[in-house]
Scaffold this motif. Sequence first.
Motif: not given
Length: 88
Positions: A1-12
């Motif tokens: 089973m492949t892990a599901t991920t999501k890209v989150l973007t934040a300006h720091v």
Amino acid sequence: MTATTKVLTAHVPLPLANKVDQMASRLDRSRGWIMKQALSAWIAQEEERDQLTQEALADVDTGNVFDHRTVQAWADSLSSDQPMPVPK
């Protein structure tokens, strides 16, 4: 089973981004790994804070509290030669 991920973007702020890069280099880890560790730790801290708040509110609802004078007397005693036991 492949892990599901999501890209989150934040300006720091740049100084914070530089610290992340320095930490990643020092630990020989990726920037993403550092960010995941930081986010996981923050979420765990906030979940614990919420849990403790809910427990405290439940104590208030059941009357399981101490009046201010009792707590103040205990706190004041901590700097004395004979500190009082924690109120129970």
